[in-house]
Design an enzyme around this catalytic site. Structure first.
Site, PDB file in Angstrom:
ATOM      1  N   ASP A   1      34.846 -31.533  13.229  1.00 43.80           N
ATOM      2  CA  ASP A   1      35.030 -32.813  12.562  1.00 43.80           C
ATOM      3  C   ASP A   1      36.245 -32.842  11.653  1.00 43.80           C
ATOM      4  OD1 ASP A   1      34.691 -35.296  11.216  1.00 43.80           O
ATOM      5  OD2 ASP A   1      32.567 -35.254  11.760  1.00 43.80           O
TER       6      ASP A   1
ATOM      7  N   HIS B   1      36.253 -36.787   9.471  1.00 36.16           N
ATOM      8  CA  HIS B   1      35.687 -37.159   8.171  1.00 36.16           C
ATOM      9  C   HIS B   1      36.550 -36.716   6.991  1.00 36.16           C
ATOM     10  CE1 HIS B   1      34.705 -32.929   7.768  1.00 36.16           C
ATOM     11  NE2 HIS B   1      34.131 -33.121   6.614  1.00 36.16           N
TER      12      HIS B   1
ATOM     13  N   HIS C   1      36.148 -36.758   2.121  1.00 34.97           N
ATOM     14  CA  HIS C   1      36.720 -35.882   1.089  1.00 34.97           C
ATOM     15  C   HIS C   1      37.897 -36.525   0.348  1.00 34.97           C
ATOM     16  CE1 HIS C   1      34.131 -32.699   2.475  1.00 34.97           C
ATOM     17  NE2 HIS C   1      34.697 -32.634   3.663  1.00 34.97           N
TER      18      HIS C   1
ATOM     19  N   HIS D   1       0.804  -1.232   0.000  1.00 37.97           N
ATOM     20  CA  HIS D   1       0.000   0.000   0.000  1.00 37.97           C
ATOM     21  C   HIS D   1       0.830   1.272   0.000  1.00 37.97           C
ATOM     22  CE1 HIS D   1      -2.384  -3.186   2.066  1.00 37.97           C
ATOM     23  NE2 HIS D   1      -3.343  -2.753   1.277  1.00 37.97           N
TER      24      HIS D   1
ATOM     25  N   ASP E   1      30.159 -33.217   1.559  1.00 42.62           N
ATOM     26  CA  ASP E   1      29.554 -33.110   2.898  1.00 42.62           C
ATOM     27  C   ASP E   1      28.033 -33.207   2.839  1.00 42.62           C
ATOM     28  OD1 ASP E   1      31.844 -32.739   4.510  1.00 42.62           O
ATOM     29  OD2 ASP E   1      31.941 -30.620   3.961  1.00 42.62           O
TER      30      ASP E   1
HETATM   31  O1  UNU Z   1      35.517 -30.348   5.824  1.00 46.32           O
HETATM   32  C1  UNU Z   1      35.905 -29.775   6.813  1.00 46.32           C
HETATM   33  N1  UNU Z   1      35.009 -29.287   7.652  1.00 46.32           N
HETATM   34  C2  UNU Z   1      37.372 -29.644   7.081  1.00 46.32           C
HETATM   35  C3  UNU Z   1      38.240 -29.559   6.021  1.00 46.32           C
HETATM   36  C4  UNU Z   1      37.838 -29.658   8.385  1.00 46.32           C
HETATM   37  C5  UNU Z   1      39.191 -29.574   8.627  1.00 46.32           C
HETATM   38  C6  UNU Z   1      40.075 -29.492   7.569  1.00 46.32           C
HETATM   39  C7  UNU Z   1      39.583 -29.476   6.269  1.00 46.32           C
HETATM   40 FE    FE Z   2      33.680 -31.688   5.178  1.00 40.21          FE
END
Ligand code: UNU
Ligand code: FE
Ligand code: FES
Length: 449
Positions: free
Chosen positions: A203, A206, A211, A103, A360
């Site tokens: 983390d 992982h 990765h 409005h 991820d």
């Molecule tokens: O993927 C991640 N969160 C990460 C990558 C953590 C530490 C080193 C590299």
């Molecule tokens: Fe990661």
């Protein structure tokens, strides 16, 4: 009814799986976590001039952040006080005020209701314009990083960050400040907001596995971890948790590991050149950490990787979805070429279509949506790694563990999570300021229910 105490077992390092799924719990999180904590909004470098604005989110609330004539920053709920339409539809820009598209009610950049179409003719003097300004939100900043908070009784941003500042200063202060490269990329992920928050808070486990392929492809120091062929040795890093659930992991000598070989090499040279200045400013210990790889979450949903130069907000969109906001982080004094190299490396790894981001997100989505199953939903999550290794250390604020890989900061994150959900107000939270460490330090794994 939800029994918060049953959701997180701090002493045993476990959490109920339904924390990633439950709708009633999600509503409580919005009130008790997103309604009380300091939430990241933007950086000074993205709204430098009078009238510069960005829009964003605090929890699911849409907000408008505006640079004021006196140089300060104000934030408002981004909705019109008339019938509640969205006030500013742009993601960013420069404006002298904001006019609602429904409005035409018009507000100044200070949030005051300035003009209403046909006010005299239609309202005949009954409209109390001075009471109909935008609802203002508390705003504070740290080294140019601007946060908002809905709770007037919350501590200052400075105190909310607390011990975490000692670690943040390593990159925020090192060579004359950090800045964000925006506008943020935005993308949707079908996961609960805590799945990336917990991953970034602590983390390192992982990295070599999830990765593996991306590490091998991108090279750099961290590529030795690809496929879990080696474990970062004892003493190769630190796990840290601090008051209010913030936390980080540091991998020494991992540096700009995953932004590509060229950017990595340029960064390493920059860090080496500047380390003596950092030592002068922040001392020898933090100069050692300058240039290491940091993974971190500022509770509840603001994460960053330093060394991979990404800065994130995991904005909740219901219990099963988030909108990811991704900025680049650089040191202000870096040459323009280096800023560009670092940012493009970040985009290849942790941008919306980044290789690591994609790795991820598969995990985060399955962790969330498997809980559609009523049997799976009844289970528990395990974060017992490194329990009993936590110490207080005069050289390192917070609680630390001298291990590169562990779940200390996971446990700190969920201890705080439970505390925020249980407490009725900030006074009750403040009452735990002296005792929170005991719960982490005294914890010992005793099997999983
Ligand atoms: O993927 C991640 N969160 C990460 C990558 C953590 C530490 C080193 C590299
Ligand atoms: Fe990661
Ligand atoms: Fe960690 Fe399966 S090995 S979730």
């Amino acid at each position: 009814m939800l029994d918060i105490k049953l959701l997180v077992d701090v002493k045993n390092g476990t959490q109920a799986k339904k924390i990633f799924y439950d709708d009633e719990l999600y509503q409580l999180e919005l009130e008790r976590i997103f309604g009380r904590c300091w939430l990241f909004l933007t950086h000074d470098s993205l709204i430098p001039k009078l009238g510069d604005f960005v829009t964003g989110y605090m929890g699911e609330d849409e907000v408008l952040i505006v640079r004021q004539p006196d140089g300060s920053v104000k934030a408002f709920l981004n909705h019109c006080m008339h019938r509640g339409a969205r006030l500013c539809n742009a993601e960013a820009g420069n404006a002298r005020g904001f006019t609602c598209s429904y409005h035409g009610w018009a507000y100044g950049m200070d949030g005051a209701l300035k003009a209403v179409p046909f006010e005299q003719e239609l309202y005949k003097g009954c409209l109390e314009k001075h009471k109909l300004g935008l609802r203002e939100i508390r705003v504070e900043s740290y080294h140019g990083f601007i946060y908002g908070c809905f709770d007037a009784s919350a501590p200052s941003l400075y105190d909310y960050l607390g011990d975490m500042r000692w670690y943040m200063d390593i990159w925020m202060e090192a060579t004359g400040g950090a800045e964000l490269i925006g506008p943020p990329a935005r993308s949707l992920l079908n996961c609960n907001w805590k799945t990336p928050s917990e991953n970034f808070v602590g983390d390192a486990y992982h990295v070599g596995w999830t990765h593996a392929a991306s590490l091998a492809a991108l090279g750099g120091e961290l590529s030795v971890l690809a496929g879990n062929k080696v474990l970062p040795p004892e003493g190769a890093g630190l796990q840290i948790t601090t008051r209010h659930g913030h936390g980080l992991g540091i991998l020494f000598n991992a540096g700009p590991g995953i932004i590509g070989e060229e950017a990595g090499a340029a960064c390493r040279a920059w860090y080496a050149e500047n380390r003596p200045k950092v030592a002068e400013k922040l001392g020898a210990l933090r100069a050692k950490y300058y240039g290491s790889h940091f993974n971190s979450t500022i509770f509840p949903n603001n994460s960053y990787l330093w060394g991979t130069n990404t800065f994130k907000v995991w904005a909740p969109r219901g219990p099963h979805q988030i909108e990811v906001f991704t900025w680049g982080i650089v040191e202000k004094n870096m040459p323009e070429d280096l800023k560009r190299l670092v940012t493009s490396g970040m985009i290849r790894s942790f941008g919306t279509a980044g290789m690591f981001e994609a790795d991820d997100s598969d995990n985060m989505e399955s962790m969330t949506h498997l809980n559609r199953g009523t049997q799976i939903r009844k289970g528990t999550l395990n974060s017992q790694m490194g329990m009993g290794t936590e110490i207080e250390d005069p050289d390192h604020p917070g609680i630390i563990s001298h291990s590169a890989v562990g779940e200390t900061s996971y446990r700190g994150f969920y201890r705080a999570y439970q505390e925020f959900l249980s407490a009725n107000n900030w006074d009750e939270l403040r009452a735990n300021d002296e005792t929170w460490k005991d719960e982490i330090l005294g914890a010992k794994a005793g099997g999983q229910k």
